[in-house]
Design a protein around this motif. Structure first.
Motif, short mmCIF file in Angstrom:
data_model
loop_
_atom_site.label_atom_id
_atom_site.label_comp_id
_atom_site.label_asym_id
_atom_site.label_seq_id
_atom_site.Cartn_x
_atom_site.Cartn_y
_atom_site.Cartn_z
N MET A 1 48.64 -82.84 -9.09
CA MET A 1 48.48 -81.55 -8.41
C MET A 1 49.37 -80.78 -8.80
SD MET A 1 46.31 -79.85 -6.49
CE MET A 1 45.16 -81.12 -5.88
N THR A 2 48.85 -79.40 -9.41
CA THR A 2 49.76 -78.39 -9.43
C THR A 2 50.40 -78.05 -8.43
OG1 THR A 2 48.41 -77.66 -11.44
CG2 THR A 2 49.88 -76.14 -10.68
N LYS A 3 51.59 -77.48 -8.21
CA LYS A 3 52.17 -76.83 -7.16
C LYS A 3 51.77 -75.60 -6.88
CE LYS A 3 56.72 -76.30 -4.83
NZ LYS A 3 58.47 -76.48 -4.99
N PRO A 4 51.61 -75.10 -5.64
CA PRO A 4 51.02 -73.65 -5.54
C PRO A 4 52.30 -72.57 -5.74
CG PRO A 4 50.45 -74.82 -3.56
CD PRO A 4 51.39 -75.76 -4.32
N VAL A 5 51.88 -71.49 -6.13
CA VAL A 5 53.00 -70.50 -6.43
C VAL A 5 53.70 -70.29 -4.86
CG1 VAL A 5 53.25 -68.01 -6.87
CG2 VAL A 5 51.83 -69.40 -8.20
N GLU A 6 54.91 -70.12 -4.75
CA GLU A 6 55.35 -69.77 -3.65
C GLU A 6 55.47 -68.29 -3.42
OE1 GLU A 6 56.03 -73.28 -2.19
OE2 GLU A 6 56.87 -71.60 -1.17
N ALA A 7 54.89 -67.91 -2.16
CA ALA A 7 55.05 -66.39 -1.86
C ALA A 7 56.35 -66.07 -0.73
CB ALA A 7 53.84 -66.08 -0.84
N SER A 8 56.68 -65.16 -0.24
CA SER A 8 57.48 -64.89 0.46
C SER A 8 57.45 -65.77 1.93
CB SER A 8 57.89 -63.49 0.65
OG SER A 8 56.76 -62.85 1.63
N SER A 9 58.64 -65.79 2.61
CA SER A 9 58.70 -66.78 3.84
C SER A 9 57.87 -65.92 5.01
CB SER A 9 59.81 -67.10 4.19
OG SER A 9 60.73 -65.60 4.25
N GLU A 10 57.93 -64.42 4.82
CA GLU A 10 57.39 -63.51 5.84
C GLU A 10 56.11 -63.90 5.97
OE1 GLU A 10 59.50 -62.55 3.60
OE2 GLU A 10 60.99 -61.32 4.60
N LEU A 11 55.19 -64.14 4.71
CA LEU A 11 53.71 -64.31 4.63
C LEU A 11 53.25 -65.47 4.39
CD1 LEU A 11 52.93 -61.19 2.36
CD2 LEU A 11 52.45 -61.56 5.05
N ASN A 12 54.29 -66.73 4.79
CA ASN A 12 53.91 -68.13 4.72
C ASN A 12 53.45 -68.64 6.10
OD1 ASN A 12 54.12 -68.54 1.92
ND2 ASN A 12 56.41 -69.11 1.94
N SER A 13 53.75 -68.03 7.11
CA SER A 13 53.35 -68.70 8.56
C SER A 13 52.05 -68.64 8.39
CB SER A 13 54.28 -67.94 9.46
OG SER A 13 53.62 -66.53 9.55
N GLU A 14 51.57 -69.88 9.37
CA GLU A 14 50.28 -70.06 9.51
C GLU A 14 49.52 -69.10 10.27
OE1 GLU A 14 48.90 -74.11 9.66
OE2 GLU A 14 50.34 -74.95 8.32
N TYR A 15 48.07 -69.02 10.25
CA TYR A 15 47.14 -68.18 10.92
C TYR A 15 46.32 -69.28 11.41
CZ TYR A 15 44.14 -64.37 12.71
OH TYR A 15 43.56 -63.19 13.46
N LEU A 16 45.94 -69.72 12.75
CA LEU A 16 45.45 -70.58 13.13
C LEU A 16 43.91 -70.22 13.44
CD1 LEU A 16 47.65 -72.78 15.13
CD2 LEU A 16 47.04 -73.08 13.00
N LEU A 17 42.71 -70.95 12.99
CA LEU A 17 41.55 -70.55 13.37
C LEU A 17 41.03 -71.61 14.42
CD1 LEU A 17 40.22 -69.65 9.74
CD2 LEU A 17 40.90 -68.14 11.38
N THR A 18 39.89 -70.86 14.94
CA THR A 18 39.31 -71.78 16.11
C THR A 18 37.85 -72.50 15.30
OG1 THR A 18 37.78 -70.25 16.92
CG2 THR A 18 40.05 -70.56 17.82
N GLU A 19 37.57 -73.61 16.04
CA GLU A 19 36.31 -74.30 15.29
C GLU A 19 35.14 -73.14 15.57
OE1 GLU A 19 35.76 -77.06 13.78
OE2 GLU A 19 38.08 -77.31 13.91
N GLN A 20 35.10 -72.42 16.47
CA GLN A 20 34.17 -71.45 16.83
C GLN A 20 34.17 -70.22 15.67
OE1 GLN A 20 34.26 -69.23 20.19
NE2 GLN A 20 32.27 -68.49 20.35
N GLN A 21 35.55 -69.91 15.31
CA GLN A 21 35.49 -68.79 14.27
C GLN A 21 35.12 -69.63 12.72
OE1 GLN A 21 39.58 -68.23 14.77
NE2 GLN A 21 39.13 -65.89 15.55
N LEU A 22 35.38 -70.81 12.60
CA LEU A 22 35.11 -71.42 11.50
C LEU A 22 33.38 -71.43 11.30
CD1 LEU A 22 37.74 -74.41 11.23
CD2 LEU A 22 37.63 -72.26 9.82
N ALA A 23 32.80 -71.89 12.52
CA ALA A 23 31.52 -72.26 12.43
C ALA A 23 30.68 -70.85 12.40
CB ALA A 23 30.99 -72.76 13.74
N GLY A 24 31.17 -69.88 12.81
CA GLY A 24 30.68 -68.30 12.85
C GLY A 24 30.88 -67.72 11.43
N TYR A 25 31.95 -68.17 10.70
CA TYR A 25 32.03 -67.58 9.16
C TYR A 25 31.00 -68.21 8.45
CZ TYR A 25 33.20 -67.08 4.42
OH TYR A 25 33.00 -66.58 3.17
N ARG A 26 30.72 -69.57 8.73
CA ARG A 26 29.75 -70.35 7.71
C ARG A 26 28.37 -70.16 8.19
NH1 ARG A 26 33.91 -75.58 8.18
NH2 ARG A 26 35.41 -74.65 7.24
#
Length: 278
Positions: free
Chosen positions: A1-26
């Motif tokens: 597996m290729t290693k992903p390109v590293e972005a800056s630490s400021e934009l590496n933190s996770e943004y958590l999505l709810t199951e409702q948001q995932l279902a709504g998008y799909r």
């Protein structure tokens, strides 16, 4: 597996999505998420992106003298190649993981980025489907659309036709007065619900699928509507045989060296998120 390109630490933190948001998008093919980037992050990246857009602006006529497409926006692609700051923004792990989570895939690559700046007095963006331009043999594509400045109600975000991402190809018409009429009539006849998210703060974002029909209003204000977009494709996707001049052009520009049947993984399509990476 290729290693992903590293972005800056400021934009590496996770943004958590709810199951409702995932279902709504799909179900809908689009979603609005608040505070995907912080005000501090926007303050860092907006001036750099704006500087490059104005430097590379190719328009040589006033808005009033352009065609419908030209009136819609200043459109500059692959800013991530221009500077390290633009690169950190486009290749940000936080944005890429949201894209992977919404699509339900293990990894995503960049297809390309686009700054879309709608000038004061700029025209509307006609109804269209993004993926008519993309020679990709997958439905797992998604675009992040993030304003770099506050978007007031009278400018607004895009309008989406919910559920149209499930249709695939509907019309091969490019962004034009014709596409606006044809798809607008189709949406009305089929009674697809339409959604506009109205005013948005800088750093908020919408995500929409490649086949989702959408349009945007003009800019009646005296301020530039500054938006940065990033288009993602699921890792492992392959290049499709281009069936239009638009897709032939995209193949040359955004997938250089790739041929139909190849993995969509040229040097311009780095892996930016993978669940399997160490």
């Amino acid at each position: 597996m290729t290693k992903p390109v590293e972005a800056s630490s400021e934009l590496n933190s996770e943004y958590l999505l709810t199951e409702q948001q995932l279902a709504g998008y799909r179900e809908d093919g689009h979603i609005y998420l608040k505070n995907v980037a912080t005000q501090e992050e926007i303050a860092e990246y907006e001036p750099v992106i704006t500087d490059w857009v104005l430097k590379l602006n190719y328009h040589d006529k006033p808005v009033s003298e352009r065609d419908t497409y030209g009136k819609a926006f200043i459109q500059i692609g692959n800013l991530w190649e221009k500077s390290e700051d633009c690169r950190r923004f486009t290749l940000a792990r936080r944005f890429a993981k949201i894209a992977a989570d919404l699509m339900g895939v293990d990894g995503v690559r960049i297809y390309h980025d686009q700054a879309l700046f709608k000038e004061p007095g700029g025209g509307h963006t006609p109804w269209h489907q993004d993926q008519i331009y993309w020679p990709l043999d997958t439905d797992n594509t998604i675009t992040m659309w993030m304003p770099l400045v506050p978007i007031p109600q009278d400018v607004g975000t895009m309008t989406f036709a919910s559920g149209t991402h499930k249709l695939g190809y509907v019309s091969k018409q490019g962004i034009s007065d014709e596409s606006h009429k044809t798809l607008g009539q189709y949406i009305e006849a089929k009674q697809f619900p339409t959604v506009s998210y109205g005013a948005m703060a800088a750093g908020d974002a919408t995500f929409h699928a490649g086949w989702t029909m959408h349009c945007a209003p003009g800019n009646p204000t005296d301020s530039m509507r500054k938006v940065m977009t990033v288009i993602y494709v699921a890792d492992g996707s392959r290049v499709a045989e281009p069936d239009s001049k638009a897709r032939e052009s995209d193949l040359r520009n955004w997938l250089p060296g790739c041929k139909p049947g190849d993995l969509a993984a040229s040097p311009l399509n780095p892996l930016v998120y993978s669940r399997n990476a160490k």
